[in-house]
Every structure is written in C-alpha cells, then in structure tokens.
Design an enzyme around this catalytic site. Structure first.
Site, PDB file in Angstrom:
ATOM      1  N   LYS A  78       0.392  -0.921   0.333  1.00  0.00           N
ATOM      2  CA  LYS A  78       0.517  -0.074   0.067  1.00  0.00           C
ATOM      3  C   LYS A  78       0.379   1.586   0.040  1.00  0.00           C
ATOM      4  CE  LYS A  78      -4.658   0.533   0.197  1.00  0.00           C
ATOM      5  NZ  LYS A  78      -5.020   0.263   0.125  1.00  0.00           N
ATOM      6  N   GLY A 105     -23.621   4.359   5.279  1.00  0.00           N
ATOM      7  CA  GLY A 105     -22.455   4.542   4.260  1.00  0.00           C
ATOM      8  C   GLY A 105     -22.940   4.039   2.711  1.00  0.00           C
ATOM      9  N   GLY A 109     -22.094   4.788  -0.262  1.00  0.00           N
ATOM     10  CA  GLY A 109     -21.777   5.888  -1.347  1.00  0.00           C
ATOM     11  C   GLY A 109     -21.187   4.655  -2.452  1.00  0.00           C
ATOM     12  N   HIS A 110     -19.894   4.627  -2.625  1.00  0.00           N
ATOM     13  CA  HIS A 110     -20.126   3.869  -4.827  1.00  0.00           C
ATOM     14  C   HIS A 110     -19.748   1.837  -4.181  1.00  0.00           C
ATOM     15  CE1 HIS A 110     -16.941   7.266  -5.575  1.00  0.00           C
ATOM     16  NE2 HIS A 110     -17.945   7.116  -6.215  1.00  0.00           N
ATOM     17  N   VAL A 111     -19.534   2.212  -3.195  1.00  0.00           N
ATOM     18  CA  VAL A 111     -19.711   0.819  -2.233  1.00  0.00           C
ATOM     19  C   VAL A 111     -21.393   0.044  -2.341  1.00  0.00           C
ATOM     20  CG1 VAL A 111     -19.851  -1.432  -1.281  1.00  0.00           C
ATOM     21  CG2 VAL A 111     -17.121  -0.112  -2.207  1.00  0.00           C
TER      22      VAL A 111
HETATM   23  P1  NAD Z   1     -16.977   6.373  -0.685  1.00  0.00           P
HETATM   24  O1  NAD Z   1     -16.453   6.833   0.082  1.00  0.00           O
HETATM   25  O2  NAD Z   1     -17.867   6.453  -2.429  1.00  0.00           O
HETATM   26  O3  NAD Z   1     -18.700   5.836  -0.174  1.00  0.00           O
HETATM   27  C1  NAD Z   1     -18.376   6.437   2.204  1.00  0.00           C
HETATM   28  C2  NAD Z   1     -19.571   7.000   2.177  1.00  0.00           C
HETATM   29  O4  NAD Z   1     -18.983   7.284   3.188  1.00  0.00           O
HETATM   30  C3  NAD Z   1     -19.540   8.275   2.023  1.00  0.00           C
HETATM   31  O5  NAD Z   1     -21.036   8.518   1.212  1.00  0.00           O
HETATM   32  C4  NAD Z   1     -19.662   8.862   3.131  1.00  0.00           C
HETATM   33  O6  NAD Z   1     -20.617   9.929   2.762  1.00  0.00           O
HETATM   34  C5  NAD Z   1     -20.567   7.839   4.231  1.00  0.00           C
HETATM   35  N1  NAD Z   1     -20.326   8.546   5.411  1.00  0.00           N
HETATM   36  C6  NAD Z   1     -18.598   8.691   5.908  1.00  0.00           C
HETATM   37  N2  NAD Z   1     -19.408   8.701   7.041  1.00  0.00           N
HETATM   38  C7  NAD Z   1     -19.927   8.558   7.551  1.00  0.00           C
HETATM   39  C8  NAD Z   1     -20.661   8.116   9.035  1.00  0.00           C
HETATM   40  N3  NAD Z   1     -19.502   9.183  10.465  1.00  0.00           N
HETATM   41  N4  NAD Z   1     -21.410   7.779   8.986  1.00  0.00           N
HETATM   42  C9  NAD Z   1     -22.303   6.967   7.424  1.00  0.00           C
HETATM   43  N5  NAD Z   1     -21.797   7.447   6.195  1.00  0.00           N
HETATM   44  C10 NAD Z   1     -20.283   8.179   6.701  1.00  0.00           C
HETATM   45  O7  NAD Z   1     -16.291   5.249  -0.608  1.00  0.00           O
HETATM   46  P2  NAD Z   1     -16.881   4.173  -1.444  1.00  0.00           P
HETATM   47  O8  NAD Z   1     -15.804   2.994  -2.468  1.00  0.00           O
HETATM   48  O9  NAD Z   1     -17.943   3.372  -1.320  1.00  0.00           O
HETATM   49  O10 NAD Z   1     -16.058   2.725  -0.061  1.00  0.00           O
HETATM   50  C11 NAD Z   1     -16.572   2.488   1.640  1.00  0.00           C
HETATM   51  C12 NAD Z   1     -15.400   1.854   2.230  1.00  0.00           C
HETATM   52  O11 NAD Z   1     -15.172   0.697   1.060  1.00  0.00           O
HETATM   53  C13 NAD Z   1     -14.141   2.277   2.614  1.00  0.00           C
HETATM   54  O12 NAD Z   1     -13.996   2.197   3.350  1.00  0.00           O
HETATM   55  C14 NAD Z   1     -12.878   1.645   1.615  1.00  0.00           C
HETATM   56  O13 NAD Z   1     -12.171   1.854   2.215  1.00  0.00           O
HETATM   57  C15 NAD Z   1     -14.134  -0.002   1.682  1.00  0.00           C
HETATM   58  N6  NAD Z   1     -13.170  -0.242  -0.114  1.00  0.00           N
HETATM   59  C16 NAD Z   1     -13.877   0.006  -0.971  1.00  0.00           C
HETATM   60  C17 NAD Z   1     -13.711  -0.606  -1.982  1.00  0.00           C
HETATM   61  C18 NAD Z   1     -13.909   0.137  -3.220  1.00  0.00           C
HETATM   62  O14 NAD Z   1     -13.347  -0.055  -4.303  1.00  0.00           O
HETATM   63  N7  NAD Z   1     -14.169   1.360  -3.689  1.00  0.00           N
HETATM   64  C19 NAD Z   1     -12.801  -1.712  -2.330  1.00  0.00           C
HETATM   65  C20 NAD Z   1     -12.661  -2.234  -0.878  1.00  0.00           C
HETATM   66  C21 NAD Z   1     -12.951  -1.508   0.401  1.00  0.00           C
END
Ligand code: NAD
Length: 368
Positions: free
Chosen positions: A94, A194, A196-198
């Site tokens: 990383k 949360g 977001g994307h996932v």
């Molecule tokens: P993202 O930034 O698109 O979404 C995260 C969401 O969480 C946002 O909508 C944000 O507003 C919300 N958020 C932040 N703090 C919060 C809180 N205290 N309470 C409620 N919501 C809150 O991120 P993502 O890409 O959707 O990833 C989500 C998680 O999964 C992250 O922890 C990331 O490290 C992990 N992850 C993502 C991937 C990937 O492919 N994107 C892969 C492995 C792990």
C-alpha cells in the site's frame, strides 16, 4: 503475524524502527520525497511471498508523519491477508501520500510518485484508493507499467466499486445462510451505513431481492437518493448501532465495531465493505462471537476490488472477475465452518487460513 496497533506511550520501550507502530514483519518501507513537487509519500511492502505487493495509494491529510507511517503499515499488512485469502497470486502493499487531495495534489506530484513506483521494478504495484482517482492512475501509467485501475480507454478495468459491492453482497448472503439457514434476503431488515460507491450498488442488489433497507450517511442528499432510487428508508433512530435490524453493513469507515458499540449491536450478522471494521481484532471479534453475532471478515468479502484489478495483471476479463468475486460466497462459508471447528473467531479463522497459504507457498518457492 498478530501485531496490533501500538500506543505512542509504548513506543519508548521498543526498538527504534522495526517493532514500532504497526510493524509486523514488513519486508520493505520506502520513503519518497521530492522537494520541487512537495511529494511526501511512503510505500509499504508487507509481504511478497505470493507475488508482487499490490495495493492502492491513499492521499490523506495525516496529522503527522507517524500517523501516515502507521496507516501504511496497517493497510499493507491487510492487503497481504486479503489477497492470500482470496487466492490471488499477489502480496500485500500500500502507499500513502501525505497531503490534502483536494488542495495539495498536483499533476507534477502524481507524476513524480509514478516515477518512485517505477523505481521498485514491479515489487510494488499501485492502484486507486481514498484521495486518488482513475485519472491519477492514468497519469502514473505514463511513468510506469506497475499500476492498475487505469481507465477502460487505456485497457484498464475502471472503477472497482461495483465489483466490490457484488462481493460484499455474496459475503452477506453466505453469512445469512449460516445464521438464518437461508441466503434469501427477502424481508430481512438491513442497515447500510455509508451510501457511497460501494454502498449504493449493494443497496441496489439487496433491494432487488426484497430486503427492507435502512440507510445512514453523513450526507443527507445521499440518503435521499437511496430512498428515491431504491425505495430504501432513512434510519431515524438515535443510535444506529442499537438499531433493530437483522444485518448491519458498515460501508463507510473502519473501526465502527469498538468498545462503545460492540455491546449495543442488535444485528445478528455484520457484513460490509469498510476496511478494518474491528477496532481491535482480538478483542472485538471475540465479543461478537460470544454474543452470537456472525461477522463476515471485511478483508474477505470486500476483495472484489482487488480481484478486478488483478485481472489487469493477468488479462482483464470482466466475466472472470465477477466469477471469482462470486466465489466469495463459498469462501465465506468455509471460513465460518473452519472457525466453528477450531473454536476461534471468524477473523482469526480467515487470518489463519491466509497465513497457512503463505507458509505453504514459501516452502514451494524454496524448493524451486
Ligand atoms: P465512498 O467514499 O464512495 O463512500 C463512503 C460513504 O460513507 C460516503 O457516502 C460518505 O458520506 C459516508 N460516510 C462517511 N462517514 C460516515 C459516517 N460516519 N456515517 C455514515 N456515513 C458516512 O467510499 P466507497 O468506495 O463506497 O467505500 C466504502 C468503504 O469500503 C470504505 O471504507 C473503503 O475503504 C472500503 N472499500 C472500498 C472498495 C472499493 O472498491 N471502492 C474496496 C474495498 C474496500
């Protein structure tokens, strides 16, 4: 490989470098500095027994350099386990860039970082993470071939989030099967923290299956969109951890299962995308087990993203990435049964299986 995060007061008693913070038999740590662009980055290579160390580059406004170092140590170690448990021929690595991605990032800085990655000749392969984008990966690609997650126009696999969400969905279904006797999520009450994307793609899958979905996000507009697009409900209780739901899905931040929350959780299953959900693996994983809550290890069920970018190294084929990701369902069930047979937490079970694989490969490598 069992080191937990160390507190600063404990540091004085320890060796000055190895043995501090989250050092855990890391192979190599590379400090990258460039005065002209202001780049300060750290590349952590935890373990390369299974293959090159692949893991994303996070750009974050760390409070200090120790915090950045600790983060890269912890995250790179996590990648070793994630790839090993998923059966990928990859090691764990990383990188972190110290700075605010919104204000401090410049094209020149990213270019310079790409040159540093190239100087490691493929021992470390980078990808997107928090604070970096597909466009940044495309820029790095101009400096090195040791980058994944580049845009589809350049022959890459693009945004990994939908594949990650599919893996989390598979892990959640496996956990439901184990706990409730059926993997059918119809009528199950699921809280997604949360959106977001996932989180969003996960919500689309579970709503399609007929689950009752409650959403929680720090941004009101994201929750509103989930209501409008998928018929989710906004969670309105005071404390989301005590929500009366069947499944809690952390898809925002890490360490949400901690001293303050672990005894409040009413859900019977925890399955989400966030990395490092257990604040202290050995303590909070154990409490969940004692309370009869089934925890699907995060690094196992959120591996869809790495499976997707791995495809770029071998030969990217979307169908193959989805097939491998679907297999997270079987692996999750195997881990649950291993944990039960060996009287351990699901997190410990997943880590032990990953460690066994690495040891086995080490022997095979030595005999070559
Ligand atoms: P993202 O930034 O698109 O979404 C995260 C969401 O969480 C946002 O909508 C944000 O507003 C919300 N958020 C932040 N703090 C919060 C809180 N205290 N309470 C409620 N919501 C809150 O991120 P993502 O890409 O959707 O990833 C989500 C998680 O999964 C992250 O922890 C990331 O490290 C992990 N992850 C993502 C991937 C990937 O492919 N994107 C892969 C492995 C792990």
């Amino acid at each position: 490989m069992t080191t937990e995060i160390t507190t600063p007061t404990e540091l004085k008693k320890m060796d000055p470098v190895f043995g501090q913070l989250s050092f855990d038999n890391h192979e190599q740590i590379v400090f990258c500095h460039d005065k002209d662009t202001g780049l300060k980055a750290i590349i952590g290579i935890h373990n390369t027994v299974m293959g090159p160390a692949l893991g994303g580059t996070r750009m974050w406004k760390y409070a200090n350099e120790w915090e950045a170092l600790n983060d890269v140590l912890r995250l790179s170690r996590g990648m070793t386990y994630k790839s090993a448990i998923t059966g990928l021929n990859l090691g764990g690595g990383k990188a972190v860039i110290i700075g605010d991605s919104k204000h401090d990032k410049t094209p020149e800085m990213i270019t310079k970082f790409g040159q540093f990655v190239n100087s490691l000749s493929g021992k470390y392969i980078t990808a997107e993470d928090v604070g970096t984008t597909t466009a940044d990966m495309d820029r790095i690609h101009k400096e090195t071939k040791f980058v994944t997650g580049i845009s589809e126009e350049l022959g890459g696999s693009g945004n990994p989030s939908p594949v990650t969400a599919y893996g989390v969905y598979m892990g959640m279904k496996a956990a439901a099967k184990y706990k409730f006797g059926s993997d059918n999520l119809e009528g199950k009450r699921i809280l997604v923290q949360g959106n977001g994307h996932v989180g969003e793609t996960l919500i689309s899958y579970i709503r399609k299956e007929g689950a009752e979905v409650f959403v929680s996000d720090i941004h009101q507009e994201k929750m509103d969109a989930m209501v409008e697009k998928y018929g989710a409900k906004i969670y309105t209780g005071d404390d989301i951890y005590s929500a009366d739901v069947d499944i809690y899905s952390p898809c925002a931040l890490g360490a949400t299962i901690n001293d303050d929350t672990v005894y409040k959780i009413q859900a019977k299953v925890i399955a989400g995308a966030a990395n490092n959900q257990l604040a202290v693996e050995s303590i909070h994983g154990k409490v969940l087990r004692e309370r009869g809550i089934v925890y699907a290890p995060d690094f196992l069920i959120n591996a869809g993203g790495i499976i997707n970018v791995y495809g770029e190294i071998v030969k990217y084929e979307k169908g193959e990435a989805m097939r491998r990701t679907e297999n997270i369902y079987n692996t999750t069930l195997e881990i649950f049964s291993y944990a039960e047979q060996n009287n351990m937490t699901t997190q410990q079970a997943a880590m032990q299986i990953a460690e066994n694989r690495i040891e086995q490969r080490k022997k095979e490598n030595a005999n070559r």
